[in-house]
Scaffold this active site. Structure first.
Site, PDB file in Angstrom:
ATOM      1  N   CYS A  89       0.853  -1.184   0.000  1.00 33.76           N
ATOM      2  CA  CYS A  89       0.000   0.000   0.000  1.00 33.76           C
ATOM      3  C   CYS A  89       0.893   1.240   0.000  1.00 33.76           C
ATOM      4  O   CYS A  89       2.089   1.146   0.260  1.00 33.76           O
ATOM      5  CB  CYS A  89      -0.936  -0.004   1.210  1.00 33.76           C
TER       6      CYS A  89
ATOM      7  N   HIS B  57      -1.085   7.342  17.057  1.00 36.39           N
ATOM      8  CA  HIS B  57       0.327   7.160  17.343  1.00 36.39           C
ATOM      9  C   HIS B  57       1.119   8.410  17.021  1.00 36.39           C
ATOM     10  O   HIS B  57       0.675   9.263  16.244  1.00 36.39           O
ATOM     11  CB  HIS B  57       0.885   5.985  16.542  1.00 36.39           C
TER      12      HIS B  57
END
Length: 658
Positions: free
Chosen positions: A9, A576
């Site tokens: 990806c 994150h």
């Protein structure tokens, strides 16, 4: 059956490994032997060997990035996007079993063509068109930015308002800067067309694509003063790519094979594309735009509002292309006749698309990926200097939303300018002309520009309201950190099981052993928003001395969240960040069975949140953690067990297994 696969990806984290996991699960259920190579953020892993490729019954490519297919010559091959690997892994495997896939030949390398039967090609065909277009756009954007900003700087500092327009004196130092910028702009359309063709036909498509793009941009070859603009370049790129691809498939004697890609294919395809543009596509353009100019002249005596609507729509439709040029040249020609009103409409319309799109990226960053946010800054700046081409990258990536929004905003701006009596005495547009004294009714000019730009901004954001973040450029979002390198020891998280979080700041000796801990796990039964959940988990980390500054870590988390949602779907979110305020890598976990209000890729409310915080000098632990979590959470049983765990200890024990 022995099947090999590659998953990849754009960002190389979550979806790469989700697709791997889903393909492996499906293969196990179907009794098929499969090996999946991942080309992710840590580089290629589980690499396919030449022996494995030779023995394989078929190859599955589930990727949104370009994958080198040359090693699969002669093998049955399926080439799909990464989402197909996640959502339809069994169908992909079944197609190999049913031999519903073409035999790949090396000459087709990197064409990204679809391999199913005719009746299944539509959706995948559109995906391939999108990939080819994005390949061209990615190479074109730097030329627009460099050219536009250099010309803007030169015009601002060295420009002088004259009856012929905003002009830089011929022997001025700033004329050289303008010429460099202008040259960069001239590369725009050939580069766009060339790299669209490369995406379709590999290197043999480059020359015919660039030649076709140059012909599209230079209307003199087919009797047009305006050329065919970037829309013509797109047509030329696809035309050149598919012609070159078709020629590649022609069987030739082995003696000719070496010269085919470097001589025969470029010459023949360049000739065909050039002649088609000059005699078939280009020639009618000249008469169409001549007729358009005549029609506009006939509109002068009509309702001023109708004329303003037409001018605004034409200026914004192709942003510097032939339709734009007809309206611009029409307004410029009337200056000599003492009619400044039409150029006044043009002056506001040329700047509203780039300014409006720039504002959209500032106001709602989450609707645009990082690259688009950077394009937004350049677009806004170009708009201030009347350079409509600043909007082209957005229009090329998402024309069905962007072009209508541009046209609506420009039409509103033009009507306001017409009603306010705005006039432009120089053949240029944008606020820079007003600053230099070339505009009549300056107040109305700025009112028109501001309202038109805001309308463009609001319209494009409304059109994107129901669009998943990043759909328009990559068709997927990965919870990844920008500019991070890759790799960490596989033992990092495996060793976490036997530890608990420290009650004081962790020592260097324990750094690699306390990523998961029971006392940074939270079970919540209340209704929460995304920000509530993030605040709670950051407080947990602070309480147990994993971080030294709450606000810094919170800012880093929200900055990442603004780029694109980290709620990856399936009731899971993985926020994150990296920060110097993080003392050691840590993952705080929240379970909330009610579901947290959080924009998610699949619309599901996160019931599991894994907040990953790592120091700036971390040994890339976060990437490995993201990969492990992404793969493990693809298992329905794992997610279900975590969601229905009765206490923190049970959650902790499940995470040990990951």
């Amino acid at each position: 059956m022995k099947i090999l696969a590659i998953t990849s990806c754009p960002n190389g984290i979550a979806h790469t490994y989700m697709a791997q996991e889903k393909l492996e699960q499906a293969a196990k259920e179907m009794g098929v032997d499969i090996k999946v190579e991942t080309q992710g953020g840590v580089g290629a892993e589980n690499i396919l060997t030449a022996k494995e490729i030779k023995e394989a019954d078929g190859i599955i490519i589930a990727a949104d990035r370009q994958v080198d297919l040359s090693r699969f010559n002669g093998k049955r091959l399926i080439n799909e996007n990464v989402r197909e690997g996640i959502h339809h892994p069994k169908q992909l495997i079944q197609r190999i079993i049913d031999q519903d896939a073409r035999i790949y030949h090396g000459n087709d390398s990197e064409t990204h063509s679809h391999n199913s039967e005719e009746d299944n090609e539509h959706k995948s065909g559109m995906q391939m068109v999108y990939q080819h277009l994005m390949n061209g756009v990615s190479f074109m954007v730097p030329f627009i930015v460099v050219g536009g900003l250099l010309m803007a700087i030169a015009l601002t500092i060295g420009g002088e308002a004259t009856s012929k327009g905003l002009v830089i004196p011929e022997h001025s130092f700033w004329k050289s800067i303008e010429n460099i910028g202008s040259l960069s702009f001239k590369f725009m359309v050939p580069i766009l067309a060339g790299y669209i063709a490369v995406s379709i036909a590999d290197k043999p498509g480059l020359v015919p694509g660039m030649i076709g793009g140059a012909i599209a941009a230079d209307g003199s070859l087919y009797g047009s003063t305006a050329g065919a603009g970037f829309l013509g370049g797109i047509v030329a790129g696809f035309l050149a790519g598919y012609i070159a691809k078709w020629i590649k498939q022609i069987k030739v004697p082995k003696a000719m094979a070496p010269i085919m890609p470097i001589i025969i294919i470029p010459i023949i395809s360049s000739l065909i594309v050039g002649l088609i543009f000059i005699f078939v596509i280009g020639a009618p353009i000249s008469s169409i735009f001549a007729a358009l100019t005549t029609w506009l002249k006939g509109m002068q005596g009509a309702n001023i509002i109708i004329l303003a609507l037409i001018i605004g729509a034409m200026i914004a439709f192709d942003m510097g292309g032939p339709i734009n040029k007809v309206a611009f040249l029409f307004g410029s020609a009337l200056i000599a006749e003492g009619n400044y009103a039409v150029m006044g409409m043009v002056a506001v319309a040329v700047c509203t698309p780039p300014i409006g799109l720039g504002l959209a990226t500032f106001i709602q960053k989450r609707k645009f990926n990082k690259a688009e946010q950077e394009m937004g800054k350049a677009s806004f700046t170009m708009g201030l200097f009347g350079i409509t081409e600043g909007a082209i990258p957005f229009a090329a990536q998402d024309p069905l939303r962007t072009i209508p929004a541009n046209m609506i905003g420009a039409m509103v701006a033009s009507v306001i300018a017409a009603l306010g009596g705005v006039g432009d005495r120089v053949a240029h547009g944008g606020p820079v002309v007003a600053v230099l004294g070339g505009i009549d009714k300056v107040l109305w000019f700025f009112i028109a520009v501001i309202i038109g730009s805001l309308v463009t901004m609001m319209t494009v954001l409304i059109f994107k309201r129901h669009t998943p973040v990043n759909e328009v450029n990559s068709h997927e979002t990965d919870p990844t950190l920008e500019n991070d390198s890759t790799s960490a020891n596989d033992t990092t998280t495996q060793s976490n099981a036997a530890t608990t979080a420290p009650q004081s700041e962790p020592t260097n000796e324990s750094k690699e052993h306390e990523v998961f801990a029971e006392n940074i796990i939270e079970i919540s039964n209340t209704e929460l928003t995304r920000d509530n959940a993030i605040d709670t988990l950051i407080s947990k980390l602070n309480e147990h001395h994993y971080i030294s500054n709450v606000e810094e870590v919170k800012e880093a988390i929200h900055k990442r969240e603004a780029e694109s949602t980290t709620a990856i779907g399936m009731n899971v979110a993985i926020p994150h960040a990296k920060s110097s305020a993080v003392n050691q890598p840590a993952v705080a976990v929240m379970q909330n069975r009610k579901g947290i209000q959080w924009e998610s890729l699949d619309g599901s409310l996160p019931q599991l949140v894994f907040l990953i915080a790592v120091p700036n000098d971390s040994n890339d632990t976060h990437l490995r953690l993201l990969q492990r979590l992404s793969k493990a959470l693809m298992h329905d049983d794992t997610r279900d067990n975590l969601v229905h765990a009765q206490d923190k200890n049970e959650i902790y024990n499940i995470l040990k297994e990951i």
